[in-house]
Motif scaffolding. Structure first.
Motif, PDB file in Angstrom:
ATOM      1  N   ASN A 175       0.647  -1.219   0.008  1.00 49.51           N
ATOM      2  CA  ASN A 175      -0.148   0.005  -0.131  1.00 49.51           C
ATOM      3  C   ASN A 175       1.003   1.170   0.068  1.00 49.51           C
ATOM      4  OD1 ASN A 175      -2.777  -0.498  -0.263  1.00 49.51           O
ATOM      5  ND2 ASN A 175      -3.038  -1.034   1.911  1.00 49.51           N
ATOM      6  N   ILE A 176       1.791   1.266   0.909  1.00 51.61           N
ATOM      7  CA  ILE A 176       2.698   2.522   0.990  1.00 51.61           C
ATOM      8  C   ILE A 176       3.342   2.778  -0.499  1.00 51.61           C
ATOM      9  CG2 ILE A 176       4.860   3.283   1.944  1.00 51.61           C
ATOM     10  CD1 ILE A 176       3.878   1.867   4.833  1.00 51.61           C
ATOM     11  N   THR A 177       3.822   1.547  -0.996  1.00 52.91           N
ATOM     12  CA  THR A 177       4.654   1.731  -2.388  1.00 52.91           C
ATOM     13  C   THR A 177       3.601   2.336  -3.336  1.00 52.91           C
ATOM     14  OG1 THR A 177       6.264   0.027  -1.689  1.00 52.91           O
ATOM     15  CG2 THR A 177       6.202   0.727  -3.961  1.00 52.91           C
ATOM     16  N   GLY A 178       2.349   1.623  -3.286  1.00 50.31           N
ATOM     17  CA  GLY A 178       1.393   1.837  -4.381  1.00 50.31           C
ATOM     18  C   GLY A 178       1.207   3.605  -4.291  1.00 50.31           C
ATOM     19  N   VAL A 179       0.873   3.941  -3.044  1.00 48.60           N
ATOM     20  CA  VAL A 179       0.280   5.293  -3.095  1.00 48.60           C
ATOM     21  C   VAL A 179       1.412   6.124  -3.167  1.00 48.60           C
ATOM     22  CG1 VAL A 179      -0.389   6.976  -1.016  1.00 48.60           C
ATOM     23  CG2 VAL A 179      -1.491   4.628  -1.286  1.00 48.60           C
ATOM     24  N   ALA A 180       2.785   5.950  -2.787  1.00 56.34           N
ATOM     25  CA  ALA A 180       3.729   6.747  -2.853  1.00 56.34           C
ATOM     26  C   ALA A 180       4.019   6.908  -4.527  1.00 56.34           C
ATOM     27  CB  ALA A 180       5.269   6.069  -2.365  1.00 56.34           C
ATOM     28  N   ILE A 181       3.780   5.993  -5.279  1.00 56.45           N
ATOM     29  CA  ILE A 181       4.055   6.066  -6.592  1.00 56.45           C
ATOM     30  C   ILE A 181       2.810   6.881  -7.585  1.00 56.45           C
ATOM     31  CG2 ILE A 181       3.929   4.946  -9.047  1.00 56.45           C
ATOM     32  CD1 ILE A 181       5.137   2.509  -7.432  1.00 56.45           C
ATOM     33  N   GLY A 238      -3.381  16.892  -6.433  1.00 61.41           N
ATOM     34  CA  GLY A 238      -4.794  16.387  -5.566  1.00 61.41           C
ATOM     35  C   GLY A 238      -5.047  14.932  -6.300  1.00 61.41           C
ATOM     36  N   PHE A 239      -4.695  14.765  -7.391  1.00 58.62           N
ATOM     37  CA  PHE A 239      -5.262  13.189  -8.005  1.00 58.62           C
ATOM     38  C   PHE A 239      -4.647  12.206  -7.157  1.00 58.62           C
ATOM     39  CE2 PHE A 239      -5.902  14.856 -12.603  1.00 58.62           C
ATOM     40  CZ  PHE A 239      -6.935  15.274 -12.212  1.00 58.62           C
ATOM     41  N   ALA A 240      -3.579  12.349  -6.253  1.00 58.26           N
ATOM     42  CA  ALA A 240      -2.875  11.500  -5.209  1.00 58.26           C
ATOM     43  C   ALA A 240      -4.090  10.638  -4.604  1.00 58.26           C
ATOM     44  CB  ALA A 240      -1.885  12.015  -4.448  1.00 58.26           C
ATOM     45  N   THR A 241      -5.295  11.669  -4.125  1.00 58.38           N
ATOM     46  CA  THR A 241      -6.394  11.053  -3.303  1.00 58.38           C
ATOM     47  C   THR A 241      -6.833   9.936  -3.914  1.00 58.38           C
ATOM     48  OG1 THR A 241      -7.733  12.689  -4.261  1.00 58.38           O
ATOM     49  CG2 THR A 241      -6.730  13.208  -2.115  1.00 58.38           C
ATOM     50  N   ILE A 242      -6.864   9.670  -5.479  1.00 59.90           N
ATOM     51  CA  ILE A 242      -7.437   8.581  -5.994  1.00 59.90           C
ATOM     52  C   ILE A 242      -6.700   7.407  -5.356  1.00 59.90           C
ATOM     53  CG2 ILE A 242      -7.583   7.457  -8.276  1.00 59.90           C
ATOM     54  CD1 ILE A 242      -7.513  10.214  -9.647  1.00 59.90           C
ATOM     55  N   PHE A 243      -5.412   7.397  -5.253  1.00 53.45           N
ATOM     56  CA  PHE A 243      -4.729   6.000  -4.888  1.00 53.45           C
ATOM     57  C   PHE A 243      -5.085   5.817  -3.467  1.00 53.45           C
ATOM     58  CE2 PHE A 243      -2.480   7.733  -8.480  1.00 53.45           C
ATOM     59  CZ  PHE A 243      -2.163   6.838  -9.050  1.00 53.45           C
ATOM     60  N   ILE A 244      -5.092   6.915  -2.523  1.00 53.00           N
ATOM     61  CA  ILE A 244      -5.482   6.742  -1.231  1.00 53.00           C
ATOM     62  C   ILE A 244      -7.009   6.119  -1.161  1.00 53.00           C
ATOM     63  CG2 ILE A 244      -5.839   7.894   1.005  1.00 53.00           C
ATOM     64  CD1 ILE A 244      -3.660   9.876   0.002  1.00 53.00           C
ATOM     65  N   GLY A 291      -7.329   7.327 -18.448  1.00 51.12           N
ATOM     66  CA  GLY A 291      -7.676   8.689 -18.982  1.00 51.12           C
ATOM     67  C   GLY A 291      -7.344   9.823 -18.064  1.00 51.12           C
ATOM     68  N   VAL A 292      -7.601   9.660 -16.822  1.00 53.69           N
ATOM     69  CA  VAL A 292      -7.351  10.771 -15.784  1.00 53.69           C
ATOM     70  C   VAL A 292      -5.862  11.148 -15.745  1.00 53.69           C
ATOM     71  CG1 VAL A 292      -7.322  11.384 -13.645  1.00 53.69           C
ATOM     72  CG2 VAL A 292      -9.061  10.216 -14.588  1.00 53.69           C
ATOM     73  N   PHE A 293      -4.855  10.133 -16.123  1.00 55.56           N
ATOM     74  CA  PHE A 293      -3.430  10.272 -15.813  1.00 55.56           C
ATOM     75  C   PHE A 293      -2.885  10.515 -17.305  1.00 55.56           C
ATOM     76  CE2 PHE A 293      -3.961   9.324 -11.674  1.00 55.56           C
ATOM     77  CZ  PHE A 293      -2.991  10.056 -10.834  1.00 55.56           C
ATOM     78  N   ASP A 294      -3.346  10.189 -18.397  1.00 50.72           N
ATOM     79  CA  ASP A 294      -2.670  10.168 -19.539  1.00 50.72           C
ATOM     80  C   ASP A 294      -3.458  10.938 -20.566  1.00 50.72           C
ATOM     81  OD1 ASP A 294      -0.477   9.122 -20.690  1.00 50.72           O
ATOM     82  OD2 ASP A 294      -1.080   7.153 -21.422  1.00 50.72           O
ATOM     83  N   ILE A 295      -4.955  11.129 -20.669  1.00 46.34           N
ATOM     84  CA  ILE A 295      -5.417  11.937 -21.578  1.00 46.34           C
ATOM     85  C   ILE A 295      -5.870  13.286 -21.067  1.00 46.34           C
ATOM     86  CG2 ILE A 295      -7.514  12.144 -23.065  1.00 46.34           C
ATOM     87  CD1 ILE A 295      -7.571   9.110 -23.294  1.00 46.34           C
ATOM     88  N   PHE A 296      -6.361  13.444 -19.870  1.00 39.89           N
ATOM     89  CA  PHE A 296      -6.833  14.806 -19.344  1.00 39.89           C
ATOM     90  C   PHE A 296      -5.811  15.685 -19.489  1.00 39.89           C
ATOM     91  CE2 PHE A 296      -7.677  17.191 -15.415  1.00 39.89           C
ATOM     92  CZ  PHE A 296      -8.608  17.941 -16.153  1.00 39.89           C
ATOM     93  N   PRO A 297      -4.644  15.481 -18.716  1.00 31.85           N
ATOM     94  CA  PRO A 297      -3.333  16.223 -18.536  1.00 31.85           C
ATOM     95  C   PRO A 297      -2.888  16.950 -19.658  1.00 31.85           C
ATOM     96  CG  PRO A 297      -3.028  14.495 -17.109  1.00 31.85           C
ATOM     97  CD  PRO A 297      -3.846  14.154 -17.773  1.00 31.85           C
TER      98      PRO A 297
END
Length: 295
Positions: free
Chosen positions: A81-87, A99-105, A141-147
């Motif tokens: 979990n820690i590694t996944g959220v950190a990435i 703010g998109f980091a909250t998705i992983f949390i 889409g959120v990380f590769d298309i939207f930005p």
């Protein structure tokens, strides 16, 4: 399957379009790794809390307490979990959307609460698992298309994002049905654990009928989708593929669940749904190749 699905969408679909993408290949690899790590963490915590029911339902698959201790399993869970959220936090800053980091949390939290609480609540646990699979498609889409979207390419990017939403919805519906079927398959162990899954609450026969009813929805929607987007655009290969590998197996499921009685029957139907999901996702590759061939 999760990593395969995300890689397939990127390299057999998005990379074939004339569009900019926000992430470099190695960064996209980190996005895939992050979601896989969080999913693995969810698998570990679910196994920890499912030891008692799995001892009844799947005695040969029990690992916690046999292969590894519960303490070690918790350490693995926290590490994943820690590694996944950190990435996820790193990637959110790469695309300048911290703010998109909250998705992983949120994903990590939902997987934890699913294992500890939500899976015991009728249909809610099924909904959450299906939603998380759909989210693993949308996050592309959120990380590769939207930005990478700007005024010049907004229409094209929105169209591509909508295709990802369509696939996410398909994945959600099929996986939601599969979760109900898996609950029917595991009814004995879940009952002994005091859970309130659908088959426990209303009985196996009625739960199977509800699964059948839900299966009719993606069957009809897929039929309409095939007609509107594939047949009307003369995508013959995709149309044949969809009929053979999505609609036909769905129809098979609908017919077979009528007479399903044993745990073996429902395990078979769960496998059928898993294959429908796989072939449904693979259709994105078939679509890309068919468009290129026609062009």
């Amino acid at each position: 399957m999760l990593a395969f699905m995300q890689l397939l969408f990127r390299y057999s679909f998005l990379k074939q379009q004339d569009i900019p993408l926000a992430l470099a290949d190695w960064q996209y690899g980190l996005l895939v790794l992050s979601t896989v790590l969080l999913a693995a963490a969810g698998y570990v915590i679910n196994n920890i809390f499912d030891v008692a029911s799995d001892t009844i339902n799947k005695p040969n698959d029990v690992v916690i307490g046999k292969g590894i201790s519960e303490t070690r399993a918790y350490n693995i869970y926290f590490g994943l979990n820690i590694t996944g959220v950190a990435i996820g936090f790193y990637l959110s800053n790469v695309i300048m959307r911290p703010g998109f980091a909250t998705i992983f949390i949120l994903i990590a939290s939902l997987l934890y609460f699913y294992s500890t609480t939500l899976k015991q609540i009728m249909l809610l646990g099924n909904f959450v698992v299906a939603l998380l699979l759909a989210l693993s498609v949308i996050i592309i889409g959120v990380f590769d298309i939207f930005p990478a979207t700007n005024v010049d390419n907004q229409a094209q990017m929105a169209s591509l994002f909508s295709i990802l939403i369509d696939y996410a919805l398909f994945a959600f519906m099929i996986n939601f049905i599969r979760e109900i079927v898996k609950d029917i398959e595991d009814v004995n162990g879940d009952y002994n654990q005091g859970m309130n899954t659908l088959p426990i609450a209303i009985g196996i026969s009625r739960a199977a009928k509800i699964a059948l009813g839900f299966a009719i929805i993606p069957f009809i929607l897929s039929l309409l989708y095939i007609n509107k987007y594939f047949m009307e655009n003369d995508l013959l290969i995709v149309t044949l593929y969809a009929f053979a590998f999505v609609l036909a197996p769905l129809l098979y499921f609908i017919v077979k669940i009528f007479g399903a009685k044993s745990q073996k029957d429902f395990h078979h139907l769960s496998t059928v749904l898993k294959l429908i999901l796989l072939f449904g996702i693979l259709s994105i590759l078939v679509i890309t190749l068919n468009i290129k061939y026609n062009a």
